[in-house]
Design an enzyme around this catalytic site. Structure first.
Site, mmCIF file in Angstrom:
data_model
loop_
_atom_site.group_PDB
_atom_site.id
_atom_site.type_symbol
_atom_site.label_atom_id
_atom_site.label_comp_id
_atom_site.label_asym_id
_atom_site.label_seq_id
_atom_site.Cartn_x
_atom_site.Cartn_y
_atom_site.Cartn_z
ATOM 1 N N ASN A 73 16.180 40.610 15.976
ATOM 2 C CA ASN A 73 17.138 40.952 14.709
ATOM 3 C C ASN A 73 17.987 41.900 14.698
ATOM 4 O OD1 ASN A 73 15.546 39.312 12.799
ATOM 5 N ND2 ASN A 73 13.618 40.141 13.676
ATOM 6 N N THR A 90 15.314 27.484 13.008
ATOM 7 C CA THR A 90 16.205 28.238 13.451
ATOM 8 C C THR A 90 15.843 29.031 14.733
ATOM 9 O OG1 THR A 90 15.276 30.042 11.790
ATOM 10 C CG2 THR A 90 17.277 28.493 11.039
ATOM 11 N N THR A 144 25.203 37.064 15.666
ATOM 12 C CA THR A 144 26.256 36.653 16.793
ATOM 13 C C THR A 144 25.623 35.929 17.998
ATOM 14 O OG1 THR A 144 25.759 39.170 17.641
ATOM 15 C CG2 THR A 144 27.751 38.704 16.340
ATOM 16 N N LYS A 149 8.968 25.447 8.851
ATOM 17 C CA LYS A 149 9.808 26.491 9.781
ATOM 18 C C LYS A 149 9.654 27.666 9.192
ATOM 19 C CE LYS A 149 13.488 28.067 9.642
ATOM 20 N NZ LYS A 149 13.817 29.241 9.490
ATOM 21 N N GLU A 196 8.537 36.114 14.659
ATOM 22 C CA GLU A 196 9.757 36.471 15.465
ATOM 23 C C GLU A 196 9.312 37.385 16.696
ATOM 24 O OE1 GLU A 196 13.772 35.549 13.270
ATOM 25 O OE2 GLU A 196 13.138 37.414 13.256
ATOM 26 N N THR A 220 11.157 33.127 4.988
ATOM 27 C CA THR A 220 12.237 32.014 5.305
ATOM 28 C C THR A 220 11.435 31.200 5.612
ATOM 29 O OG1 THR A 220 14.006 33.451 5.777
ATOM 30 C CG2 THR A 220 14.195 31.458 6.237
#
Lengths: 411, 411
Positions: free
Chosen positions: B406, B153, B411, B179, B276, B190
């Protein structure tokens, strides 16, 4: 209860002052504060739960043991934590210096510090300025303001409160100030909170009311999940109002405790709103839980989630992160019964019912979440109306500026 | 043990593939993956501890109950979490679709999903593409690479591993992919991790070795303190190597378990490094604790602290935050005995001894902390050499980009 002005100087018989002594070496911002009562006070305090305790915490814990305090001396710019025996000696010296100015016992002085950890406190700067600090004391709002400025570090706003209540027909006041914006998390933050009152209230009741007020305010506050080494909340009660002494479990105690709680909640909300880099105050309320503790655990997990906080910053109605945070909180609830709404001055919107998506206007949600104060309302619907556990927790969004401020705090 | 190429296709008898089916509606990046073994496999899996569980978790937990799996089907772009009965039906349908392609039982298919929470899974997209997915299967590195791409992702790097060991003189291989980059925290992230091996190993030993390897790798990983609803680590063992079956507590079991642990640690480090927005891999090691659990709790608190993470981003040797985080971890240690060092390819520096500052060159510290991989080494010196509890935990820095990614993920 009505709001009044004056901060910690609003109650009768209190003076405050603040100066720059040089602990903050890179600026000439005030860094040394004093709060002084004409009479010795009944006193109570709450301290950080962190195993690593600043020297000021250790010294003030000793001093508060007698339940009396006459003054509070506090510095900003240096936490005097992880500084060993020398740090402890410096904290004791701060109490002595203040005590000598007023010919009181050092044991009646509370000491507080806030700032960088692990750097020796430049005690000489405080020694050299103690006279000027004592001379700065004033019994009016300007005294309060100077002391408040002197305890601020990365704070961008003043957190202050003063209220008046009536005890048996006599006006009684409570005033307070707080500092803190980073390292803020339930169980006390790099938060200093100094409260004064001219109520006549015995030490035991003062402690009881402060403990309850702290549990419902500062301990329900999360900025970044870090619990500081230096946190303390202190209250001094000098009885100068002339009101009769407050007795245990009396209606007057109830009035006093409720007013103190309101003061602490106001300061806690202000602390959350001024979280480092924060652009928004985020209030999370959980209702319908098995009990209050469960509701608090769930609400705290949501308020502390980096992903929820980042979504609030981005005004993104990402309610899945809300449920996810509740899911790892360890508290019991049924996701399949849970509802989530977002609310602000711009309106209110349901985004999740019975744990599942509800169709909603992304545009409306964006508008609601773009306000400066937003609420996340969660009903876990555990069903038993008789045990409706509810709790409210305050936090803020996670922003670029938080990273910026904390990426290079020391330099 | 030697590293080889091939990923999950390195072990004999495994094929993998990945395509774009349209779950990722805004791009044409691969979003549907399949891993398939020619023979039915002994299988074991670890799942998220989050109370809110994705539909794929519920279904795979049911299927793994028999200790056998033949295939794994996984989608990215949608977590299929908080999606109620319809979500559960979609997860079951995914297993059926894969099973129908190979005439196997749906109960022998594991299902995994990752992506946004609370949005219905567009199952029709998967139904329409199941044939193409089956056709994409290949037994070589390209098959592995396509499947790996299809589970990514916000990942910016591929996390993969393959190693070869010898069991009784016969080469045996373990391959894996993972992942995950946000919502990563101890007790699974996740994070999806799919492992394959051609070892012949009974289900019980497979589970035992996976449990231990997970405890020492994925459960010692923290990116942002959020534990996801969708995490799983699965291992399939098909015995195709021809090596003798591994027996309990044998030397061969030790070799296999050590290799599996090494694979999981490599993937965990890669997950942390690709946190991230992360610019740095931060490895925290605590030694000298009363026991391993204490060391792990202390190390996790440091790795998860927003303030420590922001300091790593800023290359700021702010060791006070390290002690502070340990202090609120709840684990027992004596701050007054604790030492802290920072280390990287650029060198090593002691910053704190016996809980107190050590004079050090800020310039050297900056250089050390500016590297891409940094280590925080903590010795709590609890003194009893016989019980030297040690643990290593992996995390990353907190950056502007974390907030950016984040703040508007959906969107």
């Amino acid at each position: 209860m009505k709001e009044i002005s004056g901060g910690v100087c609003a109650p009768k018989g209190f003076m405050a002052g603040g100066i720059w002594c040089g602990v903050k070496a890179n600026s000439q911002k005030r860094d040394l504060a004093l709060i002084y009562s004409e009479k010795n006070c009944a006193a109570a305090a709450m301290f950080t739960a962190n195993r690593v305790k600043a020297a000021s915490i250790i010294v003030t814990q000793e001093h508060i043991g007698r339940g009396k305090l006459h003054a509070i001396i506090a510095n900003s710019g240096n936490a005097n934590a992880c500084t060993g025996e020398a740090g402890l000696a410096s904290a004791r010296r701060m109490a002595e210096l203040a005590a000598d100015e007023f010919a009181i016992s050092p044991r009646d002085v509370a000491v507080a510090s806030t700032g960088v950890i692990g750097v020796p406190l430049p005690i000489a700067a405080i020694e050299n300025s103690i006279g000027a600090l004592a001379n700065s004391l004033r019994g009016d709002e300007a005294g309060h303001a100077a002391a408040l400025e002197a305890i601020m570090t990365t704070d961008t706003r003043k957190k202050e409160v003063s209220v008046e209540i009536e005890i048996n027909g006599v006006p009684v006041r409570i005033g307070g100030m707080a500092k803190g914006s980073g390292m803020i998390h339930p169980n006390m933050a790099t938060m200093l909170c100094f409260l004064t009152t001219d109520a006549a209230i015995p030490r035991e009741l003062l402690e009881k009311s402060l403990r309850r007020a702290t549990a419902l305010s500062f301990n329900r506050l999360s900025v970044d999940g870090d619990t500081s080494t230096n946190d303390m909340a202190i209250i001094l009660a000098n009885g100068a109002s002339g009101a009769p002494a407050i007795a245990e479990e009396s209606a007057e105690y109830g009035i006093f405790a409720a007013a103190l709680e309101a003061c602490c909640v106001k300061l806690a909300r202000a602390l959350a709103r001024d979280g480092e880099g924060a652009t928004k105050l985020v209030t999370v309320t959980v209702c319908g839980a098995h009990d209050e503790q469960t509701a608090e655990t769930l609400a705290k997990a949501v308020a502390a989630s980096s992903l929820v906080k980042a979504a609030c910053f981005g005004a993104d109605a990402n309610w899945g992160r809300v449920l996810c945070a509740m899911g790892y909180s360890g508290a019991e609830f049924d996701p399949g019964l849970t509802g989530v709404r977002f609310r602000s001055l711009a309106g209110e919107i349901a985004v999740c019912k019975s744990g599942q998506p509800v169709g909603f206007s992304e545009e409306d949600a964006k508008k609601i979440l773009s306000e400066e104060e937003i609420e996340i309302l969660i009903d876990v619907n555990s069903g038993d109306a008789a045990v409706d556990g509810t709790a409210t927790v305050w936090g803020c969004d996670l922003t670029y500026d938080y990273v910026k401020i904390n990426g290079d705090y020391r330099t």
